[in-house]
Enzyme design. Structure first.
Site, PDB file in Angstrom:
ATOM      1  N   SER A 101       0.794  -1.198  -0.080  1.00 22.85           N
ATOM      2  CA  SER A 101      -0.098   0.127   0.013  1.00 22.85           C
ATOM      3  C   SER A 101       0.884   1.230  -0.241  1.00 22.85           C
ATOM      4  O   SER A 101       1.959   1.313   0.683  1.00 22.85           O
ATOM      5  CB  SER A 101      -0.753   0.004   1.226  1.00 22.85           C
ATOM      6  OG  SER A 101      -1.396   1.215   1.394  1.00 22.85           O
ATOM      7  N   TYR A 141      -2.031   5.408  -4.334  1.00 24.28           N
ATOM      8  CA  TYR A 141      -2.953   6.435  -4.179  1.00 24.28           C
ATOM      9  C   TYR A 141      -2.324   7.586  -4.853  1.00 24.28           C
ATOM     10  O   TYR A 141      -1.306   8.061  -4.266  1.00 24.28           O
ATOM     11  CB  TYR A 141      -3.321   6.718  -2.901  1.00 24.28           C
ATOM     12  CG  TYR A 141      -4.177   5.769  -2.121  1.00 24.28           C
ATOM     13  CD1 TYR A 141      -5.408   5.230  -2.850  1.00 24.28           C
ATOM     14  CD2 TYR A 141      -3.941   5.259  -0.895  1.00 24.28           C
ATOM     15  CE1 TYR A 141      -6.257   4.374  -1.932  1.00 24.28           C
ATOM     16  CE2 TYR A 141      -4.631   4.485  -0.125  1.00 24.28           C
ATOM     17  CZ  TYR A 141      -5.797   3.846  -0.895  1.00 24.28           C
ATOM     18  OH  TYR A 141      -6.643   3.059  -0.004  1.00 24.28           O
ATOM     19  N   THR A 145      -5.060   2.504  -7.386  1.00 20.92           N
ATOM     20  CA  THR A 145      -6.314   2.433  -7.147  1.00 20.92           C
ATOM     21  C   THR A 145      -7.269   3.351  -7.163  1.00 20.92           C
ATOM     22  O   THR A 145      -6.944   4.567  -7.252  1.00 20.92           O
ATOM     23  CB  THR A 145      -6.331   2.114  -5.342  1.00 20.92           C
ATOM     24  OG1 THR A 145      -5.444   0.898  -4.875  1.00 20.92           O
ATOM     25  CG2 THR A 145      -7.731   1.999  -4.861  1.00 20.92           C
ATOM     26  N   LYS A 172      -6.811  -1.069 -10.202  1.00 18.11           N
ATOM     27  CA  LYS A 172      -7.997  -1.661  -8.948  1.00 18.11           C
ATOM     28  C   LYS A 172      -9.027  -0.782  -8.525  1.00 18.11           C
ATOM     29  O   LYS A 172      -9.012   0.360  -8.301  1.00 18.11           O
ATOM     30  CB  LYS A 172      -6.917  -1.866  -7.683  1.00 18.11           C
ATOM     31  CG  LYS A 172      -7.506  -2.355  -6.569  1.00 18.11           C
ATOM     32  CD  LYS A 172      -6.302  -2.504  -5.397  1.00 18.11           C
ATOM     33  CE  LYS A 172      -7.063  -3.288  -4.276  1.00 18.11           C
ATOM     34  NZ  LYS A 172      -7.682  -2.258  -3.422  1.00 18.11           N
ATOM     35  N   HIS A 191     -12.829  -2.308  -2.761  1.00 20.89           N
ATOM     36  CA  HIS A 191     -11.977  -1.971  -1.647  1.00 20.89           C
ATOM     37  C   HIS A 191     -12.398  -2.660  -0.338  1.00 20.89           C
ATOM     38  O   HIS A 191     -12.437  -2.103   0.665  1.00 20.89           O
ATOM     39  CB  HIS A 191     -11.968  -0.385  -1.527  1.00 20.89           C
ATOM     40  CG  HIS A 191     -10.839   0.225  -1.177  1.00 20.89           C
ATOM     41  ND1 HIS A 191     -10.269   1.144  -2.003  1.00 20.89           N
ATOM     42  CD2 HIS A 191     -10.151   0.330  -0.096  1.00 20.89           C
ATOM     43  CE1 HIS A 191      -9.249   1.726  -1.464  1.00 20.89           C
ATOM     44  NE2 HIS A 191      -8.981   1.078  -0.049  1.00 20.89           N
TER      45      HIS A 191
HETATM   46  C1  FMN Z   1      -7.755  -2.517   6.845  1.00 15.63           C
HETATM   47  C2  FMN Z   1      -7.754  -2.300   5.285  1.00 15.63           C
HETATM   48  C3  FMN Z   1      -6.833  -1.236   4.697  1.00 15.63           C
HETATM   49  C4  FMN Z   1      -6.691  -1.280   3.218  1.00 15.63           C
HETATM   50  N1  FMN Z   1      -5.928  -0.302   2.473  1.00 15.63           N
HETATM   51  C5  FMN Z   1      -6.075  -0.311   1.300  1.00 15.63           C
HETATM   52  C6  FMN Z   1      -4.987   0.582   0.688  1.00 15.63           C
HETATM   53  O1  FMN Z   1      -3.911   1.087   1.446  1.00 15.63           O
HETATM   54  N2  FMN Z   1      -5.001   0.635  -0.613  1.00 15.63           N
HETATM   55  C7  FMN Z   1      -5.836  -0.121  -1.272  1.00 15.63           C
HETATM   56  O2  FMN Z   1      -5.856  -0.052  -2.518  1.00 15.63           O
HETATM   57  N3  FMN Z   1      -6.792  -0.933  -0.679  1.00 15.63           N
HETATM   58  C8  FMN Z   1      -6.732  -1.122   0.520  1.00 15.63           C
HETATM   59  N4  FMN Z   1      -7.700  -1.873   1.020  1.00 15.63           N
HETATM   60  C9  FMN Z   1      -8.688  -2.648   0.240  1.00 15.63           C
HETATM   61  C10 FMN Z   1      -7.730  -3.970  -0.071  1.00 15.63           C
HETATM   62  O3  FMN Z   1      -6.648  -3.879  -0.838  1.00 15.63           O
HETATM   63  C11 FMN Z   1      -8.672  -5.208  -0.651  1.00 15.63           C
HETATM   64  O4  FMN Z   1      -9.485  -4.568  -1.679  1.00 15.63           O
HETATM   65  C12 FMN Z   1      -9.646  -5.538   0.343  1.00 15.63           C
HETATM   66  O5  FMN Z   1      -9.482  -5.734   1.591  1.00 15.63           O
HETATM   67  C13 FMN Z   1     -10.355  -7.002  -0.072  1.00 15.63           C
HETATM   68  O6  FMN Z   1     -11.704  -7.473   0.614  1.00 15.63           O
HETATM   69  P1  FMN Z   1     -11.524  -8.306   1.830  1.00 15.63           P
HETATM   70  O7  FMN Z   1     -10.988  -7.578   3.028  1.00 15.63           O
HETATM   71  O8  FMN Z   1     -12.878  -8.639   1.831  1.00 15.63           O
HETATM   72  O9  FMN Z   1     -10.549  -9.549   1.451  1.00 15.63           O
HETATM   73  C14 FMN Z   1      -7.716  -2.158   2.481  1.00 15.63           C
HETATM   74  C15 FMN Z   1      -8.570  -2.945   3.022  1.00 15.63           C
HETATM   75  C16 FMN Z   1      -8.653  -3.189   4.540  1.00 15.63           C
HETATM   76  C17 FMN Z   1      -9.539  -4.113   5.165  1.00 15.63           C
END
Ligand code: FMN
Length: 385
Positions: free
Chosen positions: A136, A159, A185, A258, A282
């Site tokens: 990330s 980002y 993203t 994404k 997300h």
């Molecule tokens: C705590 C947390 C932080 C996240 N931070 C980012 C991030 O910094 N960048 C991003 O593109 N997606 C982020 N995501 C989304 C994840 O990349 C991903 O799309 C998502 O967690 C997938 O779903 P799941 O948690 O049901 O497996 C985050 C998700 C969570 C749960």
């Protein structure tokens, strides 16, 4: 039936009831985990309430968050019989690199909020169980350190932020660190109403100055080393296809978008020569459309017509979910919360166990479908009943 027998039967009934299953003792080491869900209550216990709320939250009514998982339950597998499945090959290839399984670790920010080793622990797990890791922008460990810990290049998530030159520096730094792929993203352009996160902050009385010093939480992340982050926002509501073209012009890394979920956007991406897509919402943290990412996958796959790999994340918790996603056209599947729970519960060893459990479940589901390789998982293996 005498009173004693009746009493014993009643106690046995209570012991087997799901009400009491929820109270069953927490696992005390990763080896005891039977499914990825065993890590969640341990993480809830270990992680400060505000941080756990941030981990779990969706947005608004959390319809998308729930839909992501529920949609897998509505899809059914069609097992096939009398095929020799004594040898199973779970490997896939992405951009010329072979991975032992189609599972990748989604970019998730702020991992030191869950465990002191944060992204380094996850990277070491991805090294021990060779797994694609996407880092990330708001990671708490630098891309150079994570690449060393992973023992192989990681993909960098971007980002773009509110200032072009900041995004540009992150892109150039990732390329210099050896990242072969930039994951932009595109689903978090405005702000979001993360209600569970807000409520958990209100319920957490700690003074968290060590976590949230000035100038901003994001501003002190390693991605922004040497950058003046005054007034910088992680959101970029003006980011558009022209911005993607500008990024393309400054890097040789492959570009993956994404957060795509419609055939309209998928078609534009294919026409623009984008290298790959991740169908994602997300993890239900960007919008509350109520539409699961697995339900968006087929139209994106159709629109792309094999021109690039299409990956998916959101709600993947079981090996059967992985088979369903691949049957619907995914080249790889991402997990977010399951590995964060495991990180919060037991650090590196927890993340390794999550990867082991999902791999084993995936192999079992492949065997049930008579698919000896990932390429043998076909649309006919899944139905909506
Ligand atoms: C705590 C947390 C932080 C996240 N931070 C980012 C991030 O910094 N960048 C991003 O593109 N997606 C982020 N995501 C989304 C994840 O990349 C991903 O799309 C998502 O967690 C997938 O779903 P799941 O948690 O049901 O497996 C985050 C998700 C969570 C749960």
């Amino acid at each position: 039936m005498d009173t004693r027998t009746a009493r014993r039967k009643f106690l046995q009934y209570l012991a087997a009831s799901p009400i009491f299953a929820a109270e069953s003792p927490l696992i005390t080491n990763p080896a005891q985990a039977i499914s990825v869900f065993d890590f969640e209550p341990v993480a809830r216990k270990n992680i400060p309430p505000a941080h756990f709320g941030y981990l779990s939250t969706g947005v608004d009514d959390e319809r998308t968050l729930r839909a992501n998982q529920e949609a897998f339950a509505r899809l059914q597998l069609r097992p096939r019989r009398l095929i020799d499945v004594s040898r199973i090959d779970t490997s896939v290839e992405l951009f010329g690199v072979k991975w032992p399984t189609p599972i990748f670790l989604c970019p998730c920010g702020n991992q030191k909020a869950y465990h002191p080793d944060g992204e380094s622990a996850v990277a070491r797990a991805a090294n021990g169980r060779p797994t694609l890791k996407i880092l990330s922008t708001v990671a708490t460990v630098s891309v150079e350190e994570v690449t060393r810990a992973a023992g192989r290049p990681v993909w960098q998530q971007l980002y773009p932020t509110s200032r072009w030159e900041v995004g540009e520096r992150i892109v150039r730094r990732a390329e210099a660190a050896g990242c072969p792929v930039l994951v932009i993203t595109v689903d978090l352009v405005g702000d979001r109403n993360a209600e569970t996160a807000k409520r958990s902050v209100a319920n957490d009385s700690r003074q968290c100055a060590s976590c949230h010093p000035v100038p901003t939480f994001s501003g002190r992340k390693p991605s922004f080393d040497g950058i003046d982050t005054t007034g910088l926002s992680m959101r970029s509501p003006n980011f558009n296809w022209e911005s993607v073209r500008r990024i393309r012009a400054i890097t040789k890394m492959k570009i993956v978008l994404k957060g795509i979920g419609t055939h309209e956007d998928a078609r534009i991406a294919a026409e623009q020569g984008i290298d790959g897509l991740i169908v994602s919402n997300h993890g239900g943290r960007s919008e509350d459309s109520g539409r699961a990412s697995i339900d968006c996958l087929p139209e994106v796959v159709d629109a792309v017509r094999g021109r690039m790999p299409v990956m998916v994340d959101g709600g993947i918790r079981r090996g059967t979910d992985i088979v369903k996603a691949i049957a619907l056209g995914a080249s790889a599947v991402g997990i977010g919360r399951p590995y964060l729970w495991a990180l919060g519960a037991f650090g590196q060893a927890g993340v390794e166990k999550v990867l082991d459990l999902l791999r084993i479940e995936f192999e079992l589901a492949m065997k049930q479908c008579g698919a000896r390789s990932v390429a043998e998982i076909k649309p006919a293996h899944v139905t909506r009943g």
